[in-house]
Design an enzyme around this catalytic site. Structure first.
Site, mmCIF file in Angstrom:
data_model
loop_
_atom_site.group_PDB
_atom_site.id
_atom_site.type_symbol
_atom_site.label_atom_id
_atom_site.label_comp_id
_atom_site.label_asym_id
_atom_site.label_seq_id
_atom_site.Cartn_x
_atom_site.Cartn_y
_atom_site.Cartn_z
ATOM 1 N N ASP A 96 3.628 -0.517 -0.902
ATOM 2 C CA ASP A 96 2.194 -0.809 -0.740
ATOM 3 C C ASP A 96 1.679 -1.513 -2.004
ATOM 4 O OD1 ASP A 96 -0.359 -0.650 0.434
ATOM 5 O OD2 ASP A 96 -0.784 1.316 -0.471
ATOM 6 N N HIS A 97 0.871 -2.556 -1.827
ATOM 7 C CA HIS A 97 0.220 -3.263 -2.945
ATOM 8 C C HIS A 97 1.160 -3.675 -4.079
ATOM 9 C CE1 HIS A 97 -3.888 -2.912 -1.474
ATOM 10 N NE2 HIS A 97 -3.617 -1.667 -1.123
ATOM 11 N N HIS A 101 -11.406 0.268 -0.264
ATOM 12 C CA HIS A 101 -10.556 1.393 -0.659
ATOM 13 C C HIS A 101 -11.409 2.548 -1.168
ATOM 14 C CE1 HIS A 101 -7.370 -1.767 -0.953
ATOM 15 N NE2 HIS A 101 -6.617 -0.787 -0.504
ATOM 16 N N HIS A 122 -6.733 -1.907 5.506
ATOM 17 C CA HIS A 122 -6.623 -0.969 4.382
ATOM 18 C C HIS A 122 -7.930 -0.183 4.253
ATOM 19 C CE1 HIS A 122 -2.994 -2.516 2.024
ATOM 20 N NE2 HIS A 122 -3.014 -3.215 3.133
ATOM 21 N N GLY A 123 -7.816 0.977 3.595
ATOM 22 C CA GLY A 123 -9.034 1.745 3.289
ATOM 23 C C GLY A 123 -9.569 2.509 4.487
ATOM 24 N N ASN A 179 -4.156 1.738 6.859
ATOM 25 C CA ASN A 179 -3.663 2.375 5.629
ATOM 26 C C ASN A 179 -4.576 3.523 5.220
ATOM 27 O OD1 ASN A 179 -1.750 0.375 5.523
ATOM 28 N ND2 ASN A 179 -2.075 -0.078 3.356
ATOM 29 N N THR A 194 -6.770 8.053 0.408
ATOM 30 C CA THR A 194 -7.758 8.988 -0.161
ATOM 31 C C THR A 194 -7.907 10.273 0.674
ATOM 32 O OG1 THR A 194 -8.910 7.088 -1.066
ATOM 33 C CG2 THR A 194 -10.136 9.137 -0.994
HETATM 34 P P1 13P Z 1 -7.884 4.621 1.267
HETATM 35 O O1 13P Z 1 -7.494 5.344 0.041
HETATM 36 O O2 13P Z 1 -9.324 4.162 1.250
HETATM 37 O O3 13P Z 1 -7.523 5.380 2.500
HETATM 38 O O4 13P Z 1 -7.003 3.264 1.295
HETATM 39 C C1 13P Z 1 -5.619 3.398 1.395
HETATM 40 C C2 13P Z 1 -4.959 2.073 1.310
HETATM 41 O O5 13P Z 1 -5.503 1.046 1.646
HETATM 42 C C3 13P Z 1 -3.576 2.035 0.800
HETATM 43 O O6 13P Z 1 -3.075 0.749 0.733
HETATM 44 O O1 G3H Z 2 -4.563 1.243 -1.999
HETATM 45 C C1 G3H Z 2 -3.908 1.855 -2.830
HETATM 46 C C2 G3H Z 2 -3.594 3.261 -2.722
HETATM 47 O O2 G3H Z 2 -4.741 4.059 -2.636
HETATM 48 C C3 G3H Z 2 -2.628 3.707 -3.786
HETATM 49 O O3 G3H Z 2 -3.186 3.906 -5.015
HETATM 50 O O4 G3H Z 2 -2.076 2.667 -6.896
HETATM 51 O O5 G3H Z 2 -3.066 4.947 -7.230
HETATM 52 O O6 G3H Z 2 -0.953 4.656 -5.950
HETATM 53 P P1 G3H Z 2 -2.259 4.049 -6.372
HETATM 54 ZN ZN ZN Z 3 -4.698 -0.673 0.296
#
Ligand code: 13P
Ligand code: G3H
Ligand code: ZN
Length: 285
Positions: free
Chosen positions: A83-84, A182, A210-211, A232, A235
């Site tokens: 992810d990311h 996010h 996402h988010g 995704n 949180t």
């Molecule tokens: P949230 O933390 O808002 O659920 O977003 C998660 C996310 O986008 C991980 O890539």
């Molecule tokens: O979108 C990102 C996720 O919430 C992951 O966050 O970089 O703290 O692992 P992190």
């Molecule tokens: Zn994300």
């Protein structure tokens, strides 16, 4: 069983539901995600970020997820995803470790840079049969931002650009920005549904949102109808984990780490089950 993320999302697109992609950082969160998917007979994606590689060890967390998926849920399709990934080096590292699905996130770069880097990463990944997600527009981290009002137009995906971005890069799945953010903070009052429909009409790859921690069922259903195949979530499960820890730590006499962490795991599992049910992927296996 380990499954191909692109095929999983194409099936979701075809079936009119979405798959949840949940972030993990440890054994407990991973088992919670996998057990929830198994109990609800749902495909699922388990994903990790660079920060988690630094925390847990990239190989350690990857192989933990892989072993749990293979040996405890051999009948459930499980995607393992980076992810990311914010740089070429992180994506390369993930591929080297064994990830078969990666995100390159160039969403904070200027468009030409994001386009050029995404293209380069798709070339690297596709040569090895690896699936690539990229982001166009930017899903902001509102927790990091001080301002009162958000100029959403600055962040959202441009549908014409999305068409060009997908065609020129050859990416497999696209993360869109339609007023989502996010964290458990503010989102745009209403997602820009028309923008999502426009993007979906211009590109045929599965779209990712996402988010989704604070997305309710009404919004979820509406965007799935309009082309979202993956949500995704991080949180919501972090909050569940911490809540479970706090609850188990009330007694100062408790010294069994497994009881404390086990309670956190159960809370995460419940949160994942709620999301899987909302996304409509339960009972698809
Ligand atoms: P949230 O933390 O808002 O659920 O977003 C998660 C996310 O986008 C991980 O890539
Ligand atoms: O979108 C990102 C996720 O919430 C992951 O966050 O970089 O703290 O692992 P992190
Ligand atoms: Zn994300």
């Amino acid at each position: 069983m380990i499954a191909n993320v692109k095929e999983m999302l194409l099936q979701a697109k075809e079936g009119g539901y979405a798959v949840g992609a949940f972030n993990t950082v440890n054994l407990e969160t991973t088992r919670a995600i996998v057990e929830a998917a198994k109990e609800l007979r749902s495909p699922v994606i388990v994903q990790m970020t660079e920060k988690t590689f630094d925390y847990a060890g990239g190989r350690a967390i990857f192989n933990l997820v892989k072993n749990i998926a293979e040996f405890y849920a051999s009948d459930i399709p499980i995607g393992i995803h980076l992810d990311h990934g914010k740089s070429f080096e992180v994506v390369e590292r993930a591929i080297d470790i064994g990830f078969t699905s990666v995100m390159y996130d160039g969403s904070r770069k200027e468009y030409p840079d994001n386009l050029m880097m995404t293209k380069k990463i798709v070339e690297l990944a596709h040569a090895r049969g690896i699936v690539v997600q990229a982001e166009l527009g930017n899903v902001p981290y509102l927790g990091e931002m001080q301002m009162e009002t958000i100029e959403w137009d600055r962040y959202m995906t441009n549908p014409d650009q999305a068409k060009q971005f997908v065609e020129e890069t050859g990416l497999d799945t696209l993360a869109v920005a339609i007023g989502n953010a996010h964290g458990f903070f503010r989102e745009r009052n209403e997602p820009d549904y028309a923008r999502l429909s426009a993007v979906a009409s211009f590109v045929d790859v599965p779209l990712v949102l996402h988010g989704a921690s604070d997305w309710n069922n009404g919004r979820v259903g509406e965007v799935v109808k309009r082309g979202i195949s993956c949500f995704n979530v991080d949180t919501a499960t972090r909050i569940a984990f911490i809540g479970g820890l706090r609850e188990a730590l009330v007694s100062e006499e408790e010294t069994d780490v497994r009881k404390v962490l086990g309670n956190a795991k159960e809370h995460v599992k419940e949160a994942v089950k709620n999301k899987i049910t909302a996304f409509g992927s339960a009972g698809r296996i």
